[in-house]
Design a protein around this motif. Structure first.
Motif, PDB file in Angstrom:
ATOM      1  N   SER A  37       0.826  -1.207   0.000  1.00 42.67           N
ATOM      2  CA  SER A  37       0.000   0.000   0.000  1.00 42.67           C
ATOM      3  C   SER A  37       0.859   1.255   0.000  1.00 42.67           C
ATOM      4  O   SER A  37       0.561   2.225  -0.705  1.00 42.67           O
ATOM      5  CB  SER A  37      -0.922  -0.004   1.221  1.00 42.67           C
ATOM      6  N   VAL A  38       1.928   1.253   0.781  1.00 41.25           N
ATOM      7  CA  VAL A  38       2.833   2.400   0.812  1.00 41.25           C
ATOM      8  C   VAL A  38       3.494   2.577  -0.558  1.00 41.25           C
ATOM      9  O   VAL A  38       3.610   3.701  -1.066  1.00 41.25           O
ATOM     10  CB  VAL A  38       3.893   2.238   1.924  1.00 41.25           C
ATOM     11  N   GLN A  39       3.894   1.472  -1.181  1.00 37.79           N
ATOM     12  CA  GLN A  39       4.515   1.558  -2.503  1.00 37.79           C
ATOM     13  C   GLN A  39       3.527   2.080  -3.544  1.00 37.79           C
ATOM     14  O   GLN A  39       3.885   2.904  -4.387  1.00 37.79           O
ATOM     15  CB  GLN A  39       5.055   0.194  -2.920  1.00 37.79           C
ATOM     16  N   ALA A  40       2.277   1.608  -3.483  1.00 33.90           N
ATOM     17  CA  ALA A  40       1.257   2.087  -4.420  1.00 33.90           C
ATOM     18  C   ALA A  40       0.988   3.575  -4.213  1.00 33.90           C
ATOM     19  O   ALA A  40       0.858   4.335  -5.178  1.00 33.90           O
ATOM     20  CB  ALA A  40      -0.028   1.280  -4.252  1.00 33.90           C
ATOM     21  N   LEU A  41       0.917   3.996  -2.959  1.00 35.45           N
ATOM     22  CA  LEU A  41       0.669   5.403  -2.662  1.00 35.45           C
ATOM     23  C   LEU A  41       1.802   6.280  -3.188  1.00 35.45           C
ATOM     24  O   LEU A  41       1.562   7.337  -3.778  1.00 35.45           O
ATOM     25  CB  LEU A  41       0.503   5.592  -1.155  1.00 35.45           C
ATOM     26  N   ARG A  42       3.033   5.839  -3.021  1.00 41.39           N
ATOM     27  CA  ARG A  42       4.176   6.605  -3.536  1.00 41.39           C
ATOM     28  C   ARG A  42       4.183   6.642  -5.066  1.00 41.39           C
ATOM     29  O   ARG A  42       4.591   7.622  -5.672  1.00 41.39           O
ATOM     30  CB  ARG A  42       5.486   6.013  -3.036  1.00 41.39           C
ATOM     31  N   GLN A  43       3.729   5.573  -5.686  1.00 43.95           N
ATOM     32  CA  GLN A  43       3.697   5.515  -7.139  1.00 43.95           C
ATOM     33  C   GLN A  43       2.601   6.429  -7.703  1.00 43.95           C
ATOM     34  O   GLN A  43       2.786   7.048  -8.737  1.00 43.95           O
ATOM     35  CB  GLN A  43       3.464   4.084  -7.591  1.00 43.95           C
ATOM     36  N   TRP A  44       1.457   6.537  -7.022  1.00 41.85           N
ATOM     37  CA  TRP A  44       0.337   7.329  -7.508  1.00 41.85           C
ATOM     38  C   TRP A  44       0.436   8.798  -7.100  1.00 41.85           C
ATOM     39  O   TRP A  44      -0.294   9.636  -7.636  1.00 41.85           O
ATOM     40  CB  TRP A  44      -0.971   6.739  -6.989  1.00 41.85           C
ATOM     41  N   GLU A  45       1.282   9.147  -6.168  1.00 42.01           N
ATOM     42  CA  GLU A  45       1.345  10.513  -5.642  1.00 42.01           C
ATOM     43  C   GLU A  45       1.632  11.578  -6.697  1.00 42.01           C
ATOM     44  O   GLU A  45       0.978  12.633  -6.703  1.00 42.01           O
ATOM     45  CB  GLU A  45       2.384  10.579  -4.515  1.00 42.01           C
ATOM     46  N   PRO A  46       2.552  11.375  -7.664  1.00 41.85           N
ATOM     47  CA  PRO A  46       2.785  12.425  -8.662  1.00 41.85           C
ATOM     48  C   PRO A  46       1.546  12.729  -9.505  1.00 41.85           C
ATOM     49  O   PRO A  46       1.313  13.877  -9.881  1.00 41.85           O
ATOM     50  CB  PRO A  46       3.916  11.863  -9.531  1.00 41.85           C
ATOM     51  N   GLN A  47       0.747  11.710  -9.774  1.00 45.32           N
ATOM     52  CA  GLN A  47      -0.464  11.941 -10.559  1.00 45.32           C
ATOM     53  C   GLN A  47      -1.481  12.751  -9.773  1.00 45.32           C
ATOM     54  O   GLN A  47      -2.190  13.588 -10.339  1.00 45.32           O
ATOM     55  CB  GLN A  47      -1.062  10.600 -11.003  1.00 45.32           C
ATOM     56  N   PHE A  48      -1.566  12.506  -8.467  1.00 47.24           N
ATOM     57  CA  PHE A  48      -2.483  13.289  -7.631  1.00 47.24           C
ATOM     58  C   PHE A  48      -2.047  14.747  -7.557  1.00 47.24           C
ATOM     59  O   PHE A  48      -2.871  15.651  -7.591  1.00 47.24           O
ATOM     60  CB  PHE A  48      -2.540  12.719  -6.202  1.00 47.24           C
ATOM     61  N   SER A  49      -0.765  14.994  -7.455  1.00 42.05           N
ATOM     62  CA  SER A  49      -0.289  16.366  -7.309  1.00 42.05           C
ATOM     63  C   SER A  49      -0.439  17.162  -8.606  1.00 42.05           C
ATOM     64  O   SER A  49      -0.526  18.387  -8.570  1.00 42.05           O
ATOM     65  CB  SER A  49       1.156  16.389  -6.832  1.00 42.05           C
ATOM     66  N   ASN A  50      -0.486  16.481  -9.756  1.00 40.84           N
ATOM     67  CA  ASN A  50      -0.632  17.172 -11.035  1.00 40.84           C
ATOM     68  C   ASN A  50      -2.088  17.396 -11.423  1.00 40.84           C
ATOM     69  O   ASN A  50      -2.353  18.155 -12.349  1.00 40.84           O
ATOM     70  CB  ASN A  50       0.076  16.392 -12.148  1.00 40.84           C
ATOM     71  N   GLU A  51      -3.020  16.745 -10.746  1.00 34.88           N
ATOM     72  CA  GLU A  51      -4.431  16.816 -11.118  1.00 34.88           C
ATOM     73  C   GLU A  51      -5.187  17.765 -10.199  1.00 34.88           C
ATOM     74  O   GLU A  51      -5.080  17.665  -8.989  1.00 34.88           O
ATOM     75  CB  GLU A  51      -5.059  15.414 -11.040  1.00 34.88           C
ATOM     76  N   SER A  52      -5.940  18.708 -10.779  1.00 38.77           N
ATOM     77  CA  SER A  52      -6.715  19.653  -9.971  1.00 38.77           C
ATOM     78  C   SER A  52      -8.215  19.463 -10.124  1.00 38.77           C
ATOM     79  O   SER A  52      -8.986  19.992  -9.327  1.00 38.77           O
ATOM     80  CB  SER A  52      -6.337  21.093 -10.338  1.00 38.77           C
TER      81      SER A  52
END
Length: 128
Positions: free
Chosen positions: A49-64
């Motif tokens: 879960s931590v690895q998935a969260l780290r992998q998805w984090e850049p996409q969350f930060s780029n999406e508004s």
């Protein structure tokens, strides 16, 4: 959280509190992902879960866009639900300390006052 980096007691308390907040937030994501996928929350991997969260984090930060963020969150939950821990009967998890002490002396004085002592470790390279 094995090594706390802060030195003052107030900052150590803040660091511990932040570890608790992050841990509980990840556990909440695991519970939500397990409920959506129909799994038991204890079967989902915390490390995955931590690895998935780290992998998805850049996409969350780029999406508004809120709709796109909800779609990304659904994808994150499905990714977390994919990290199942297999059933391993008879497996034991002994508690052991993995971090080993270093064979170097402690820095107990300012660097300019410290006198270097020759390394007396058994890990010393052989002289050819």
């Amino acid at each position: 959280m094995e090594v706390l980096r802060c030195r003052s007691s107030a900052m150590v308390k803040k660091e511990i509190l932040m570890h608790f907040i992050a841990y509980n937030a990840i556990r909440l994501l695991i519970v939500e992902a397990a409920a959506e996928a129909g799994h038991v929350a204890r079967r989902l991997s915390f490390k995955g879960s931590v690895q998935a969260l780290r992998q998805w984090e850049p996409q969350f930060s780029n999406e508004s866009d809120p709709k796109a963020q909800r779609r990304l969150m659904d994808g994150l939950r499905s990714s977390i639900a994919g990290h199942l821990v297999p059933h391993r009967p008879g497996r034991r998890e002994p508690r052991c300390v993995k971090r080993r002490p270093k064979p170097f002396a402690l820095l107990t004085a300012p660097r300019y006052q410290m006198i270097e002592i020759p390394h007396r470790s058994r890990y010393r390279a052989n002289v050819a």
